[in-house]
Structures are given as structure tokens and as C-alpha cells.
Motif scaffolding. Structure first.
Motif, PDB file in Angstrom:
ATOM      1  N   LYS A  51      24.221 -57.551  10.902  1.00 20.28           N
ATOM      2  CA  LYS A  51      23.613 -57.091   9.648  1.00 20.28           C
ATOM      3  C   LYS A  51      22.113 -57.374   9.646  1.00 20.28           C
ATOM      4  O   LYS A  51      21.311 -56.530   9.239  1.00 20.28           O
ATOM      5  N   ALA A  52      21.719 -58.544  10.114  1.00 19.78           N
ATOM      6  CA  ALA A  52      20.294 -58.888  10.181  1.00 19.78           C
ATOM      7  C   ALA A  52      19.564 -57.975  11.162  1.00 19.78           C
ATOM      8  O   ALA A  52      18.435 -57.544  10.896  1.00 19.78           O
ATOM      9  N   MET A  53      20.202 -57.647  12.292  1.00 17.44           N
ATOM     10  CA  MET A  53      19.582 -56.751  13.272  1.00 17.44           C
ATOM     11  C   MET A  53      19.413 -55.355  12.686  1.00 17.44           C
ATOM     12  O   MET A  53      18.363 -54.734  12.853  1.00 17.44           O
ATOM     13  N   ILE A  54      20.405 -54.854  11.978  1.00 16.37           N
ATOM     14  CA  ILE A  54      20.346 -53.518  11.377  1.00 16.37           C
ATOM     15  C   ILE A  54      19.239 -53.453  10.334  1.00 16.37           C
ATOM     16  O   ILE A  54      18.510 -52.461  10.236  1.00 16.37           O
ATOM     17  N   GLU A  55      19.090 -54.498   9.544  1.00 15.01           N
ATOM     18  CA  GLU A  55      18.054 -54.514   8.508  1.00 15.01           C
ATOM     19  C   GLU A  55      16.657 -54.651   9.104  1.00 15.01           C
ATOM     20  O   GLU A  55      15.679 -54.228   8.505  1.00 15.01           O
ATOM     21  N   ALA A  56      16.555 -55.212  10.302  1.00 17.18           N
ATOM     22  CA  ALA A  56      15.244 -55.478  10.905  1.00 17.18           C
ATOM     23  C   ALA A  56      14.744 -54.347  11.802  1.00 17.18           C
ATOM     24  O   ALA A  56      13.607 -54.418  12.260  1.00 17.18           O
ATOM     25  N   GLU A  62      13.637 -49.283  20.385  1.00 13.42           N
ATOM     26  CA  GLU A  62      14.556 -48.625  21.305  1.00 13.42           C
ATOM     27  C   GLU A  62      15.929 -49.260  21.125  1.00 13.42           C
ATOM     28  O   GLU A  62      16.060 -50.486  21.158  1.00 13.42           O
ATOM     29  N   VAL A  63      16.942 -48.409  20.901  1.00 15.89           N
ATOM     30  CA  VAL A  63      18.260 -48.908  20.531  1.00 15.89           C
ATOM     31  C   VAL A  63      19.358 -48.260  21.365  1.00 15.89           C
ATOM     32  O   VAL A  63      19.161 -47.230  21.999  1.00 15.89           O
ATOM     33  N   VAL A  64      20.533 -48.898  21.314  1.00 18.64           N
ATOM     34  CA  VAL A  64      21.757 -48.373  21.903  1.00 18.64           C
ATOM     35  C   VAL A  64      22.740 -48.193  20.757  1.00 18.64           C
ATOM     36  O   VAL A  64      22.889 -49.086  19.911  1.00 18.64           O
ATOM     37  N   THR A  65      23.435 -47.036  20.722  1.00 16.22           N
ATOM     38  CA  THR A  65      24.426 -46.792  19.674  1.00 16.22           C
ATOM     39  C   THR A  65      25.821 -47.116  20.175  1.00 16.22           C
ATOM     40  O   THR A  65      26.014 -47.373  21.373  1.00 16.22           O
ATOM     41  N   GLY A  77      15.982 -43.982   7.430  1.00 19.04           N
ATOM     42  CA  GLY A  77      16.461 -43.694   6.091  1.00 19.04           C
ATOM     43  C   GLY A  77      17.213 -44.896   5.572  1.00 19.04           C
ATOM     44  O   GLY A  77      17.303 -45.935   6.237  1.00 19.04           O
ATOM     45  N   GLU A  78      17.769 -44.744   4.377  1.00 17.43           N
ATOM     46  CA  GLU A  78      18.499 -45.871   3.804  1.00 17.43           C
ATOM     47  C   GLU A  78      19.803 -46.126   4.550  1.00 17.43           C
ATOM     48  O   GLU A  78      20.158 -47.266   4.832  1.00 17.43           O
ATOM     49  N   SER A  79      20.519 -45.051   4.901  1.00 16.57           N
ATOM     50  CA  SER A  79      21.778 -45.239   5.614  1.00 16.57           C
ATOM     51  C   SER A  79      21.809 -44.520   6.961  1.00 16.57           C
ATOM     52  O   SER A  79      22.722 -44.737   7.746  1.00 16.57           O
ATOM     53  N   PHE A  80      20.835 -43.651   7.239  1.00 16.79           N
ATOM     54  CA  PHE A  80      20.784 -42.927   8.506  1.00 16.79           C
ATOM     55  C   PHE A  80      19.441 -43.158   9.189  1.00 16.79           C
ATOM     56  O   PHE A  80      18.435 -43.405   8.533  1.00 16.79           O
ATOM     57  N   ILE A  81      19.462 -43.053  10.519  1.00 12.73           N
ATOM     58  CA  ILE A  81      18.222 -43.123  11.295  1.00 12.73           C
ATOM     59  C   ILE A  81      18.200 -41.949  12.266  1.00 12.73           C
ATOM     60  O   ILE A  81      19.258 -41.427  12.645  1.00 12.73           O
ATOM     61  N   SER A  82      17.021 -41.508  12.637  1.00  8.32           N
ATOM     62  CA  SER A  82      16.869 -40.460  13.649  1.00  8.32           C
ATOM     63  C   SER A  82      16.451 -41.117  14.950  1.00  8.32           C
ATOM     64  O   SER A  82      15.526 -41.930  14.978  1.00  8.32           O
ATOM     65  N   ILE A  83      17.137 -40.745  16.016  1.00  7.20           N
ATOM     66  CA  ILE A  83      16.864 -41.307  17.331  1.00  7.20           C
ATOM     67  C   ILE A  83      16.456 -40.178  18.260  1.00  7.20           C
ATOM     68  O   ILE A  83      17.149 -39.163  18.353  1.00  7.20           O
ATOM     69  N   ARG A  95      23.093 -46.196  10.396  1.00  5.28           N
ATOM     70  CA  ARG A  95      22.476 -47.469  10.792  1.00  5.28           C
ATOM     71  C   ARG A  95      23.500 -48.394  11.445  1.00  5.28           C
ATOM     72  O   ARG A  95      23.187 -49.116  12.380  1.00  5.28           O
ATOM     73  N   GLY A  96      24.722 -48.380  10.953  1.00  2.56           N
ATOM     74  CA  GLY A  96      25.766 -49.249  11.493  1.00  2.56           C
ATOM     75  C   GLY A  96      26.175 -48.912  12.907  1.00  2.56           C
ATOM     76  O   GLY A  96      26.837 -49.708  13.578  1.00  2.56           O
ATOM     77  N   ALA A  97      25.797 -47.718  13.388  1.00  2.00           N
ATOM     78  CA  ALA A  97      26.151 -47.309  14.744  1.00  2.00           C
ATOM     79  C   ALA A  97      25.266 -47.962  15.792  1.00  2.00           C
ATOM     80  O   ALA A  97      25.557 -47.882  16.979  1.00  2.00           O
TER      81      ALA A  97
END
Length: 108
Positions: A51-56, A62-65, A77-83, A95-97
Motif C-alpha cells: 500500500k505504501a509503495m502504491i501511494e508513493a 519504472e514499474v512491473v505489473t 490517476g486516482e485509481s488508474f495509471i498509464s504505463i 494502481r493495485g496491479a
């Protein structure tokens, strides 16, 4: 022959029954304590860290889903991100992905 032995047995005392009931509950309590420290506590710790990582996460990270996609965050976005997974290719995910934030420069 067997009947005389049955009559010879004495019923347990009433004061001893409370001690035996407490001793019979002890393994159940010990199993719950072990379960808490082996399974429940580490899982709660991992959930807090995730949860802390998602909020930060921030733009440019650069991320891994969960699906195994590697990319750079372009919009938040609040609940979605564009990669951006390739030049000109953007995907929207929740975001949770996001499973892991990679060090900068990992995705080329």
C-alpha cells in the motif's frame, strides 16, 4: 470378570476437571499463536508495504505489473495509471496491479 473391574474405578474429583479443561485448551491456543506469527503477521506487513509503495509511485517511475508488463509511468490517476510499454504505446492499469517499482534506467 470385567464387571468387577468397572465398579472399581473411581470418578475424577470435581476440582481436577477445571485444570484438565484448561490443559485441553492449551494446544488450541498455542496453535493460534503460532498461526498468527507464521502466517497472519507477515501477510499484514506485506500488505502495508504494498500500500505504501502504491501511494508513493510517481510519474517517470519504472514499474512491473501483475501481468509481467514493464513500463514507465506517464500519467497518474486516482485509481488508474498509464504505463508506456513501448514508444507510443500506453496502457492503462489499476494502481493495485503494480507489483514492483524498479530502479531508474532498468527499462530501455
Amino acid at each position: 470378570m470385567f464387571i468387577s473391574n468397572a465398579f472399581a474405578q473411581v470418578a475424577p474429583a470435581a476440582s481436577g476437571s477445571t485444570e484438565s479443561s484448561l490443559l485441553s485448551m492449551l494446544p488450541l491456543v498455542l496453535m493460534f499463536v503460532v498461526l498468527y506469527f507464521v502466517m497472519i503477521r507477515p501477510q499484514m506487513k506485506r500488505q502495508k508495504e504494498h500500500k505504501a509503495m502504491i501511494e508513493a509511485i510517481a510519474k517517470g517511475d519504472e514499474v512491473v505489473t501483475t501481468g509481467g508488463l514493464l513500463g514507465k509511468i506517464t500519467k497518474l490517476g486516482e485509481s488508474f495509471i498509464s504505463i508506456e510499454v513501448a514508444t507510443g504505446v500506453e496502457l492503462q492499469v489499476q494502481r493495485g496491479a503494480v507489483v514492483q517499482v524498479l530502479p531508474k534506467g532498468t527499462v530501455k
